[in-house]
Scaffold this motif. Sequence first.
Motif, PDB file in Angstrom:
ATOM      1  N   CYS A   1       0.230   4.269   6.009  1.00  0.00           N
ATOM      2  CA  CYS A   1      -0.842   4.832   5.190  1.00  0.00           C
ATOM      3  C   CYS A   1      -1.996   5.405   5.998  1.00  0.00           C
ATOM      4  O   CYS A   1      -2.788   6.192   5.483  1.00  0.00           O
ATOM      5  CB  CYS A   1      -1.375   3.766   4.229  1.00  0.00           C
ATOM      6  N   GLY A   2      -2.137   4.993   7.264  1.00  0.00           N
ATOM      7  CA  GLY A   2      -3.173   5.570   8.120  1.00  0.00           C
ATOM      8  C   GLY A   2      -4.569   5.048   7.898  1.00  0.00           C
ATOM      9  O   GLY A   2      -5.547   5.784   8.045  1.00  0.00           O
ATOM     10  N   ALA A   3      -4.706   3.769   7.544  1.00  0.00           N
ATOM     11  CA  ALA A   3      -6.017   3.196   7.246  1.00  0.00           C
ATOM     12  C   ALA A   3      -6.966   3.306   8.434  1.00  0.00           C
ATOM     13  O   ALA A   3      -6.579   3.041   9.580  1.00  0.00           O
ATOM     14  CB  ALA A   3      -5.869   1.730   6.842  1.00  0.00           C
TER      15      ALA A   3
ATOM     16  N   PRO B   1       0.810  -1.232   0.000  1.00  0.00           N
ATOM     17  CA  PRO B   1       0.000   0.000   0.000  1.00  0.00           C
ATOM     18  C   PRO B   1       0.832   1.265   0.000  1.00  0.00           C
ATOM     19  O   PRO B   1       0.368   2.316  -0.466  1.00  0.00           O
ATOM     20  CB  PRO B   1      -0.845  -0.134   1.269  1.00  0.00           C
ATOM     21  N   SER B   2       2.067   1.188   0.487  1.00  0.00           N
ATOM     22  CA  SER B   2       2.911   2.384   0.544  1.00  0.00           C
ATOM     23  C   SER B   2       3.264   2.919  -0.838  1.00  0.00           C
ATOM     24  O   SER B   2       3.723   4.060  -0.959  1.00  0.00           O
ATOM     25  CB  SER B   2       4.191   2.086   1.331  1.00  0.00           C
ATOM     26  N   ARG B   3       3.028   2.120  -1.900  1.00  0.00           N
ATOM     27  CA  ARG B   3       3.232   2.630  -3.260  1.00  0.00           C
ATOM     28  C   ARG B   3       2.231   3.732  -3.593  1.00  0.00           C
ATOM     29  O   ARG B   3       2.403   4.460  -4.562  1.00  0.00           O
ATOM     30  CB  ARG B   3       3.081   1.498  -4.290  1.00  0.00           C
ATOM     31  N   HIS B   4       1.179   3.827  -2.784  1.00  0.00           N
ATOM     32  CA  HIS B   4       0.102   4.775  -3.069  1.00  0.00           C
ATOM     33  C   HIS B   4      -0.003   5.844  -1.980  1.00  0.00           C
ATOM     34  O   HIS B   4      -1.086   6.359  -1.713  1.00  0.00           O
ATOM     35  CB  HIS B   4      -1.211   4.019  -3.219  1.00  0.00           C
ATOM     36  N   LEU B   5       1.130   6.167  -1.372  1.00  0.00           N
ATOM     37  CA  LEU B   5       1.123   7.129  -0.271  1.00  0.00           C
ATOM     38  C   LEU B   5       0.540   8.475  -0.683  1.00  0.00           C
ATOM     39  O   LEU B   5      -0.116   9.149   0.125  1.00  0.00           O
ATOM     40  CB  LEU B   5       2.547   7.331   0.266  1.00  0.00           C
ATOM     41  N   ASP B   6       0.775   8.876  -1.915  1.00  0.00           N
ATOM     42  CA  ASP B   6       0.253  10.162  -2.371  1.00  0.00           C
ATOM     43  C   ASP B   6      -1.258  10.220  -2.210  1.00  0.00           C
ATOM     44  O   ASP B   6      -1.811  11.229  -1.753  1.00  0.00           O
ATOM     45  CB  ASP B   6       0.648  10.375  -3.835  1.00  0.00           C
TER      46      ASP B   6
ATOM     47  N   TYR C   1      -3.264  12.528   0.602  1.00  0.00           N
ATOM     48  CA  TYR C   1      -4.288  13.452   0.114  1.00  0.00           C
ATOM     49  C   TYR C   1      -5.592  13.243   0.880  1.00  0.00           C
ATOM     50  O   TYR C   1      -6.231  14.204   1.328  1.00  0.00           O
ATOM     51  CB  TYR C   1      -4.503  13.236  -1.386  1.00  0.00           C
ATOM     52  N   LEU C   2      -6.014  11.989   1.048  1.00  0.00           N
ATOM     53  CA  LEU C   2      -7.254  11.702   1.758  1.00  0.00           C
ATOM     54  C   LEU C   2      -7.201  12.178   3.206  1.00  0.00           C
ATOM     55  O   LEU C   2      -8.187  12.716   3.730  1.00  0.00           O
ATOM     56  CB  LEU C   2      -7.540  10.196   1.714  1.00  0.00           C
ATOM     57  N   GLN C   3      -6.052  12.001   3.847  1.00  0.00           N
ATOM     58  CA  GLN C   3      -5.914  12.472   5.226  1.00  0.00           C
ATOM     59  C   GLN C   3      -6.025  13.986   5.303  1.00  0.00           C
ATOM     60  O   GLN C   3      -6.672  14.526   6.204  1.00  0.00           O
ATOM     61  CB  GLN C   3      -4.589  11.977   5.803  1.00  0.00           C
ATOM     62  N   ARG C   4      -5.400  14.675   4.345  1.00  0.00           N
ATOM     63  CA  ARG C   4      -5.500  16.142   4.336  1.00  0.00           C
ATOM     64  C   ARG C   4      -6.945  16.596   4.119  1.00  0.00           C
ATOM     65  O   ARG C   4      -7.347  17.653   4.621  1.00  0.00           O
ATOM     66  CB  ARG C   4      -4.604  16.722   3.231  1.00  0.00           C
ATOM     67  N   GLU C   5      -7.710  15.790   3.404  1.00  0.00           N
ATOM     68  CA  GLU C   5      -9.098  16.141   3.113  1.00  0.00           C
ATOM     69  C   GLU C   5     -10.072  15.584   4.163  1.00  0.00           C
ATOM     70  O   GLU C   5     -11.292  15.671   3.980  1.00  0.00           O
ATOM     71  CB  GLU C   5      -9.480  15.615   1.732  1.00  0.00           C
TER      72      GLU C   5
ATOM     73  N   ILE D   1      -0.271  -5.439   6.840  1.00  0.00           N
ATOM     74  CA  ILE D   1      -1.099  -4.778   7.851  1.00  0.00           C
ATOM     75  C   ILE D   1      -0.356  -3.592   8.452  1.00  0.00           C
ATOM     76  O   ILE D   1      -0.918  -2.500   8.619  1.00  0.00           O
ATOM     77  CB  ILE D   1      -1.499  -5.789   8.948  1.00  0.00           C
ATOM     78  N   TRP D   2       0.907  -3.799   8.773  1.00  0.00           N
ATOM     79  CA  TRP D   2       1.708  -2.726   9.375  1.00  0.00           C
ATOM     80  C   TRP D   2       1.782  -1.519   8.458  1.00  0.00           C
ATOM     81  O   TRP D   2       1.587  -0.376   8.893  1.00  0.00           O
ATOM     82  CB  TRP D   2       3.110  -3.255   9.694  1.00  0.00           C
ATOM     83  N   GLU D   3       2.048  -1.750   7.179  1.00  0.00           N
ATOM     84  CA  GLU D   3       2.121  -0.632   6.234  1.00  0.00           C
ATOM     85  C   GLU D   3       0.779   0.081   6.115  1.00  0.00           C
ATOM     86  O   GLU D   3       0.719   1.311   6.068  1.00  0.00           O
ATOM     87  CB  GLU D   3       2.573  -1.118   4.859  1.00  0.00           C
ATOM     88  N   ALA D   4      -0.306  -0.694   6.037  1.00  0.00           N
ATOM     89  CA  ALA D   4      -1.629  -0.100   5.874  1.00  0.00           C
ATOM     90  C   ALA D   4      -1.957   0.847   7.018  1.00  0.00           C
ATOM     91  O   ALA D   4      -2.551   1.916   6.810  1.00  0.00           O
ATOM     92  CB  ALA D   4      -2.685  -1.194   5.769  1.00  0.00           C
ATOM     93  N   ILE D   5      -1.549   0.460   8.226  1.00  0.00           N
ATOM     94  CA  ILE D   5      -1.870   1.270   9.408  1.00  0.00           C
ATOM     95  C   ILE D   5      -0.833   2.361   9.639  1.00  0.00           C
ATOM     96  O   ILE D   5      -1.156   3.548   9.720  1.00  0.00           O
ATOM     97  CB  ILE D   5      -1.971   0.361  10.651  1.00  0.00           C
ATOM     98  N   GLN D   6       0.429   1.954   9.758  1.00  0.00           N
ATOM     99  CA  GLN D   6       1.444   2.883  10.240  1.00  0.00           C
ATOM    100  C   GLN D   6       2.014   3.792   9.152  1.00  0.00           C
ATOM    101  O   GLN D   6       2.468   4.895   9.455  1.00  0.00           O
ATOM    102  CB  GLN D   6       2.573   2.098  10.930  1.00  0.00           C
TER     103      GLN D   6
END
Length: 361
Positions: free
Chosen positions: A224-226, A187-192, A196-200, A217-222
């Motif tokens: 990417c902020g899922a 998922p970290s390939r899509h950090l942009d 953006y979603l977090q800023r919005e 799971i770790w990447e998704a949460i820590q």
Amino acid sequence: MRMELRPDIAAAPKVLLHDHLDGGVRPQTVIELADATGYDALPAKSEAELGEWFRTSADSGSLERYLETFAHTVAVMQTTDGLFRIAMECALDLAADGVVYAESRFAPELHLEGGLSLEEVVETVNAGFRAGEVLAAEQGKPIRMAALLTAMRHAAKSREIAELAVRYRDLGVAGFDIAGAEAGYPPSRHLDAFEYLQRENAHFTIHAGEGFGLPSIWEAIQWCGADRLGHGVRIVDDIDVTGERPVLGRLAAYVRDSRIPLEMCPTSNLQTGAAASYAEHPVTLLKDLRFRVTINTDNRLMSHTTLGAEMQHLVEEAGWSLADLRWATINAMKSAFIPFDERLALIDEVIKPGYHALGVG
């Protein structure tokens, strides 16, 4: 024929957070839309035979054959007529199953081959959901439908789809999702897109911990902020059950302590090999450890399932009670991507009274 439900499970109000629109199409609808659009690659021509083909293909253990099933449903979802009908029927089918709130996810980028724009795809699906809500209410089965816009992990449209989700968030779209093969596509390939979603201040869930393990799971949460984890079943890899009491690792403890919802899909996990049986599915351990577990269908057509059937499997084969189902249903409603007051109203005015009528709560 789908499982015949016990009357109490059939009557129980249900909440569905993880259901793919292109994985829940009626077989007869696939046939009729294929005829209407000239699509001639279906592997069967009758409703019964096609439904059986989808089920056996998903059960085959072959990833290639499993993925082929979606090629046929997506092929008939390239027109406004097809998308509208499938979205409307999705709402009706879920309402008939007793679902009172559902988030249905779909990838707009997969529905452009007929010349539709991304915006037209979203607007058509939303219109279908609204039409289905009206018809379901007329039939005495009210349901609230919300859309999740999915981006594909292997593609390069995640930021564009994230912007689309924000643009339509007051028009029927509740959030964003990312799906596709986990291995090789973190998922970290899509950090942009996620930043953006977090800023919005937008909500999003990430498919993680199904086909790949704890790093996903770790990447998704820590990273990417899922807000939620799509599946998340592999979190059990961070729980030691060899002693007298289960011992949680740091990641599992964080997920539980933070009340991060797990969108569990038991039948789908059996098909993909993430669990050996309903009795052994990690969802029961996670329930007992009080993770924020929710029960879902994933792909109703491919798994030949309903949310009621998923619940009944857990009751009959994993020892769940109606009280457990009530708890998981309230978990799901708490975790939905609609405003808090709307979630609370459904819990207090629909879910709790519905279970109370069944003698629970």
